[in-house]
Write an enzyme that holds these catalytic residues in place. Structure first.
Site, mmCIF file in Angstrom:
data_model
loop_
_atom_site.group_PDB
_atom_site.id
_atom_site.type_symbol
_atom_site.label_atom_id
_atom_site.label_comp_id
_atom_site.label_asym_id
_atom_site.label_seq_id
_atom_site.Cartn_x
_atom_site.Cartn_y
_atom_site.Cartn_z
ATOM 1 N N ARG A 176 44.769 15.468 7.960
ATOM 2 C CA ARG A 176 43.641 15.524 8.902
ATOM 3 C C ARG A 176 42.415 16.153 8.265
ATOM 4 N NH1 ARG A 176 44.601 18.011 14.818
ATOM 5 N NH2 ARG A 176 44.994 19.998 13.769
ATOM 6 N N ARG A 233 48.251 28.158 26.729
ATOM 7 C CA ARG A 233 49.166 27.935 25.624
ATOM 8 C C ARG A 233 50.432 28.784 25.762
ATOM 9 N NH1 ARG A 233 45.507 25.812 21.484
ATOM 10 N NH2 ARG A 233 46.603 25.289 19.583
ATOM 11 N N ARG A 275 52.668 26.926 13.310
ATOM 12 C CA ARG A 275 52.040 26.477 14.561
ATOM 13 C C ARG A 275 53.024 25.675 15.407
ATOM 14 N NH1 ARG A 275 47.144 23.440 12.398
ATOM 15 N NH2 ARG A 275 46.570 23.057 14.558
ATOM 16 N N ARG A 293 40.955 22.016 7.972
ATOM 17 C CA ARG A 293 41.071 23.327 8.624
ATOM 18 C C ARG A 293 42.077 24.178 7.856
ATOM 19 N NH1 ARG A 293 42.112 22.105 14.940
ATOM 20 N NH2 ARG A 293 43.512 23.847 14.552
ATOM 21 N N LYS A 335 45.143 15.731 20.626
ATOM 22 C CA LYS A 335 44.529 16.282 21.846
ATOM 23 C C LYS A 335 43.007 16.257 21.751
ATOM 24 C CE LYS A 335 46.535 20.367 21.893
ATOM 25 N NZ LYS A 335 47.385 20.268 20.674
HETATM 26 P P1 AMP Z 1 43.448 24.342 18.302
HETATM 27 O O1 AMP Z 1 42.095 23.937 17.836
HETATM 28 O O2 AMP Z 1 43.656 24.078 19.772
HETATM 29 O O3 AMP Z 1 44.558 23.756 17.460
HETATM 30 O O4 AMP Z 1 43.544 25.931 18.138
HETATM 31 C C1 AMP Z 1 43.460 26.534 16.876
HETATM 32 C C2 AMP Z 1 43.956 27.969 16.935
HETATM 33 O O5 AMP Z 1 43.147 28.717 17.857
HETATM 34 C C3 AMP Z 1 45.378 28.157 17.428
HETATM 35 O O6 AMP Z 1 46.338 27.965 16.402
HETATM 36 C C4 AMP Z 1 45.326 29.614 17.909
HETATM 37 O O7 AMP Z 1 45.328 30.514 16.820
HETATM 38 C C5 AMP Z 1 43.934 29.691 18.538
HETATM 39 N N1 AMP Z 1 43.980 29.304 19.971
HETATM 40 C C6 AMP Z 1 43.415 28.222 20.556
HETATM 41 N N2 AMP Z 1 43.654 28.205 21.874
HETATM 42 C C7 AMP Z 1 44.405 29.301 22.137
HETATM 43 C C8 AMP Z 1 45.004 29.826 23.312
HETATM 44 N N3 AMP Z 1 44.897 29.216 24.508
HETATM 45 N N4 AMP Z 1 45.700 30.992 23.203
HETATM 46 C C9 AMP Z 1 45.819 31.638 22.028
HETATM 47 N N5 AMP Z 1 45.309 31.178 20.871
HETATM 48 C C10 AMP Z 1 44.604 30.014 20.920
#
Ligand code: AMP
Length: 222
Positions: A127, A88, A172, A161, A13
Protein backbone atom coordinates in the site's frame (compact mmCIF):
# COMPACT_ATOMS: atom_id res chain seq x y z
CA UNK A 1 -27.19 8.68 8.36
CA UNK A 2 -24.75 7.56 11.07
CA UNK A 3 -22.55 4.64 10.18
CA UNK A 4 -19.57 2.87 11.71
CA UNK A 5 -17.14 1.12 9.37
CA UNK A 6 -15.17 -1.80 10.83
CA UNK A 7 -12.73 -4.26 9.37
CA UNK A 8 -9.10 -5.29 9.74
CA UNK A 9 -6.28 -3.03 8.59
CA UNK A 10 -6.07 -3.37 4.81
CA UNK A 11 -9.77 -4.13 4.33
CA UNK A 12 -10.11 -0.94 2.30
CA UNK A 13 -11.97 1.09 4.94
CA UNK A 14 -10.38 4.39 3.90
CA UNK A 15 -11.04 3.81 0.20
CA UNK A 16 -14.64 2.75 0.74
CA UNK A 17 -15.25 5.50 3.27
CA UNK A 18 -14.21 8.10 0.71
CA UNK A 19 -16.67 6.84 -1.94
CA UNK A 20 -19.53 6.06 0.45
CA UNK A 21 -19.41 9.47 2.12
CA UNK A 22 -19.55 11.15 -1.30
CA UNK A 23 -22.53 9.01 -2.29
CA UNK A 24 -24.31 9.66 1.00
CA UNK A 25 -23.26 13.33 1.40
CA UNK A 26 -21.94 12.86 4.92
CA UNK A 27 -18.47 13.61 6.32
CA UNK A 28 -15.81 10.92 6.58
CA UNK A 29 -14.46 10.87 10.13
CA UNK A 30 -11.26 8.86 10.40
CA UNK A 31 -9.53 8.91 13.78
CA UNK A 32 -6.34 7.66 12.08
CA UNK A 33 -6.44 10.68 9.72
CA UNK A 34 -7.13 13.03 12.64
CA UNK A 35 -4.11 11.64 14.49
CA UNK A 36 -1.91 11.89 11.38
CA UNK A 37 -3.01 15.52 10.85
CA UNK A 38 -2.14 16.29 14.49
CA UNK A 39 1.26 14.66 14.08
CA UNK A 40 2.10 16.63 10.95
CA UNK A 41 0.97 19.86 12.65
CA UNK A 42 3.11 19.04 15.70
CA UNK A 43 0.25 19.40 18.22
CA UNK A 44 0.37 18.02 21.78
CA UNK A 45 -2.26 15.48 20.81
CA UNK A 46 -0.08 14.38 17.88
CA UNK A 47 2.93 14.01 20.19
CA UNK A 48 0.89 11.85 22.57
CA UNK A 49 -0.37 9.63 19.74
CA UNK A 50 2.79 9.14 17.69
CA UNK A 51 4.59 6.40 19.62
CA UNK A 52 1.45 4.27 19.86
CA UNK A 53 0.74 4.66 16.16
CA UNK A 54 4.29 3.87 15.12
CA UNK A 55 4.10 0.63 17.11
CA UNK A 56 0.67 -0.24 15.68
CA UNK A 57 -0.89 -0.02 19.15
CA UNK A 58 -4.09 1.77 20.05
CA UNK A 59 -3.78 5.36 21.23
CA UNK A 60 -5.23 5.54 24.77
CA UNK A 61 -8.98 6.04 25.03
CA UNK A 62 -8.65 9.27 27.08
CA UNK A 63 -7.06 10.92 24.05
CA UNK A 64 -9.05 9.20 21.32
CA UNK A 65 -12.60 9.53 22.59
CA UNK A 66 -12.39 13.28 23.21
CA UNK A 67 -10.91 13.85 19.77
CA UNK A 68 -13.65 11.81 18.08
CA UNK A 69 -16.38 13.60 20.04
CA UNK A 70 -14.98 17.02 19.11
CA UNK A 71 -15.07 16.02 15.46
CA UNK A 72 -18.66 14.72 15.73
CA UNK A 73 -19.63 18.04 17.34
CA UNK A 74 -18.56 19.97 14.22
CA UNK A 75 -21.46 21.54 12.26
CA UNK A 76 -20.85 19.45 9.12
CA UNK A 77 -21.54 16.28 11.14
CA UNK A 78 -24.96 17.42 12.39
CA UNK A 79 -26.90 15.41 9.81
CA UNK A 80 -24.75 12.31 9.96
CA UNK A 81 -21.29 10.88 9.47
CA UNK A 82 -19.33 7.79 8.67
CA UNK A 83 -16.86 6.74 11.37
CA UNK A 84 -13.78 5.01 10.00
CA UNK A 85 -11.46 3.49 12.62
CA UNK A 86 -13.56 4.53 15.61
CA UNK A 87 -14.65 2.87 17.83
CA UNK A 88 -11.81 0.37 18.02
CA UNK A 89 -12.56 -1.32 21.34
CA UNK A 90 -15.58 -1.97 23.52
CA UNK A 91 -14.90 0.96 25.83
CA UNK A 92 -14.89 3.34 22.86
CA UNK A 93 -18.11 1.73 21.56
CA UNK A 94 -19.77 2.36 24.93
CA UNK A 95 -18.50 5.95 24.91
CA UNK A 96 -19.93 6.45 21.42
CA UNK A 97 -23.30 5.04 22.51
CA UNK A 98 -23.31 7.40 25.49
CA UNK A 99 -22.38 10.36 23.28
CA UNK A 100 -25.14 9.56 20.76
CA UNK A 101 -27.75 8.91 23.45
CA UNK A 102 -26.80 12.21 25.09
CA UNK A 103 -27.61 13.95 21.79
CA UNK A 104 -30.81 11.97 21.17
CA UNK A 105 -29.14 10.13 18.28
CA UNK A 106 -28.43 6.54 17.31
CA UNK A 107 -26.40 4.61 14.78
CA UNK A 108 -28.13 3.41 11.60
CA UNK A 109 -25.70 0.61 10.94
CA UNK A 110 -22.28 -0.92 11.37
CA UNK A 111 -20.69 -2.01 8.11
CA UNK A 112 -18.26 -4.86 8.65
CA UNK A 113 -15.75 -5.37 5.82
CA UNK A 114 -14.61 -8.97 5.75
CA UNK A 115 -11.33 -10.01 4.14
CA UNK A 116 -9.08 -13.09 4.59
CA UNK A 117 -5.91 -12.56 6.63
CA UNK A 118 -3.36 -13.49 3.91
CA UNK A 119 -5.02 -10.99 1.57
CA UNK A 120 -4.76 -8.30 4.25
CA UNK A 121 -1.00 -8.73 4.58
CA UNK A 122 -0.52 -8.56 0.78
CA UNK A 123 -2.67 -5.46 0.52
CA UNK A 124 -0.91 -3.57 3.30
CA UNK A 125 2.66 -4.44 2.38
CA UNK A 126 2.19 -2.88 -1.08
CA UNK A 127 0.00 0.00 0.00
CA UNK A 128 1.11 3.54 -0.81
CA UNK A 129 -0.86 6.56 0.35
CA UNK A 130 -0.87 10.20 -0.67
CA UNK A 131 0.69 12.73 1.69
CA UNK A 132 -2.12 15.19 0.89
CA UNK A 133 -5.04 12.84 1.51
CA UNK A 134 -4.73 9.36 2.97
CA UNK A 135 -7.96 8.31 1.26
CA UNK A 136 -6.01 8.45 -2.01
CA UNK A 137 -4.66 4.94 -1.78
CA UNK A 138 -2.57 3.02 -4.33
CA UNK A 139 -0.85 -0.35 -4.44
CA UNK A 140 2.47 -1.28 -6.03
CA UNK A 141 0.84 -4.29 -7.74
CA UNK A 142 -2.95 -4.03 -7.64
CA UNK A 143 -3.47 -0.31 -8.18
CA UNK A 144 -0.37 1.24 -9.67
CA UNK A 145 -0.38 5.01 -10.05
CA UNK A 146 0.22 6.29 -13.59
CA UNK A 147 3.56 7.81 -12.55
CA UNK A 148 5.52 6.00 -9.85
CA UNK A 149 5.34 7.72 -6.48
CA UNK A 150 2.78 10.34 -7.62
CA UNK A 151 -0.90 10.44 -6.68
CA UNK A 152 -3.20 10.18 -9.75
CA UNK A 153 -5.88 12.21 -8.00
CA UNK A 154 -4.00 15.29 -6.80
CA UNK A 155 -0.32 14.93 -7.75
CA UNK A 156 0.74 14.49 -4.11
CA UNK A 157 3.70 12.38 -3.07
CA UNK A 158 2.95 8.70 -2.38
CA UNK A 159 4.62 7.07 0.61
CA UNK A 160 4.45 3.94 2.74
CA UNK A 161 2.96 4.55 6.18
CA UNK A 162 5.53 3.61 8.83
CA UNK A 163 2.92 1.39 10.49
CA UNK A 164 2.43 -0.50 7.20
CA UNK A 165 5.85 -2.18 7.57
CA UNK A 166 5.40 -5.95 7.91
CA UNK A 167 6.28 -6.32 11.61
CA UNK A 168 3.89 -3.48 12.48
CA UNK A 169 1.14 -5.03 10.40
CA UNK A 170 1.32 -8.27 12.43
CA UNK A 171 0.88 -6.28 15.63
CA UNK A 172 -1.98 -4.25 14.16
CA UNK A 173 -3.74 -7.47 13.17
CA UNK A 174 -3.26 -8.87 16.70
CA UNK A 175 -4.65 -5.65 18.14
CA UNK A 176 -7.58 -5.86 15.72
CA UNK A 177 -8.46 -9.41 16.76
CA UNK A 178 -8.01 -8.75 20.46
CA UNK A 179 -9.52 -5.28 20.84
CA UNK A 180 -11.65 -4.40 17.83
CA UNK A 181 -13.31 -7.63 16.72
CA UNK A 182 -15.29 -7.89 19.98
CA UNK A 183 -17.15 -4.69 19.06
CA UNK A 184 -18.73 -6.58 16.15
CA UNK A 185 -20.47 -8.83 18.68
CA UNK A 186 -21.28 -5.78 20.79
CA UNK A 187 -23.08 -4.22 17.81
CA UNK A 188 -24.64 -7.55 16.76
CA UNK A 189 -26.43 -7.51 20.09
CA UNK A 190 -27.95 -4.20 18.93
CA UNK A 191 -28.84 -5.69 15.51
CA UNK A 192 -26.74 -3.09 13.74
CA UNK A 193 -24.19 -5.18 11.86
CA UNK A 194 -24.15 -5.81 8.12
CA UNK A 195 -21.20 -7.88 6.96
CA UNK A 196 -20.01 -7.72 3.36
CA UNK A 197 -17.05 -9.22 1.56
CA UNK A 198 -14.29 -6.69 0.86
CA UNK A 199 -12.87 -8.80 -1.98
CA UNK A 200 -13.16 -7.63 -5.57
CA UNK A 201 -12.82 -4.24 -7.20
CA UNK A 202 -13.44 -1.00 -5.33
CA UNK A 203 -16.63 -0.55 -7.38
CA UNK A 204 -17.90 -4.04 -6.54
CA UNK A 205 -17.35 -3.52 -2.82
CA UNK A 206 -19.00 -0.09 -2.94
CA UNK A 207 -22.04 -1.57 -4.70
CA UNK A 208 -22.33 -4.24 -1.98
CA UNK A 209 -21.95 -1.62 0.73
CA UNK A 210 -24.56 0.73 -0.74
CA UNK A 211 -27.04 -2.15 -1.11
CA UNK A 212 -26.43 -3.19 2.50
CA UNK A 213 -26.76 0.36 3.83
CA UNK A 214 -29.93 1.09 1.87
CA UNK A 215 -31.76 -1.39 4.05
CA UNK A 216 -30.52 0.33 7.19
CA UNK A 217 -31.75 3.88 6.57
CA UNK A 218 -34.00 5.03 9.37
CA UNK A 219 -34.14 8.73 8.52
CA UNK A 220 -36.48 8.37 5.55
CA UNK A 221 -33.98 9.89 3.10
CA UNK A 222 -33.45 8.30 -0.32
P1 AMP B 1 -5.90 3.85 10.79
O1 AMP B 1 -5.55 4.97 9.87
O2 AMP B 1 -7.38 3.78 11.07
O3 AMP B 1 -5.35 2.52 10.34
O4 AMP B 1 -5.22 4.18 12.20
C1 AMP B 1 -3.83 4.25 12.33
C2 AMP B 1 -3.42 4.18 13.80
O5 AMP B 1 -4.01 5.28 14.51
C3 AMP B 1 -3.88 2.94 14.55
O6 AMP B 1 -3.01 1.84 14.35
C4 AMP B 1 -3.84 3.46 15.99
O7 AMP B 1 -2.52 3.55 16.47
C5 AMP B 1 -4.36 4.89 15.84
N1 AMP B 1 -5.84 4.93 15.94
C6 AMP B 1 -6.73 5.25 14.97
N2 AMP B 1 -7.99 5.19 15.44
C7 AMP B 1 -7.89 4.81 16.73
C8 AMP B 1 -8.85 4.54 17.75
N3 AMP B 1 -10.17 4.64 17.54
N4 AMP B 1 -8.38 4.18 18.98
C9 AMP B 1 -7.06 4.09 19.24
N5 AMP B 1 -6.11 4.30 18.31
C10 AMP B 1 -6.52 4.66 17.06
Amino acid sequence: MRIVLVGPPGAGKGTQAEVLTKNLSIPHISTGDLFRANISQGTDLGKQAKAYMDAGDLVPDEVTIGMAEDRMDAPDAAEGFLLDGFPRNEHQAQALDAYLAGHGLALDGVLDLEVPEDEVVKRIAGRRVCRNNSAHVFHVEYKKPQAEGVCDVCGGELYQRSDDAEDKVRNRLDVYHRETEPIIDYYKRQNLVVTISALGSVEEVTARAMAALKDRRTDGAA
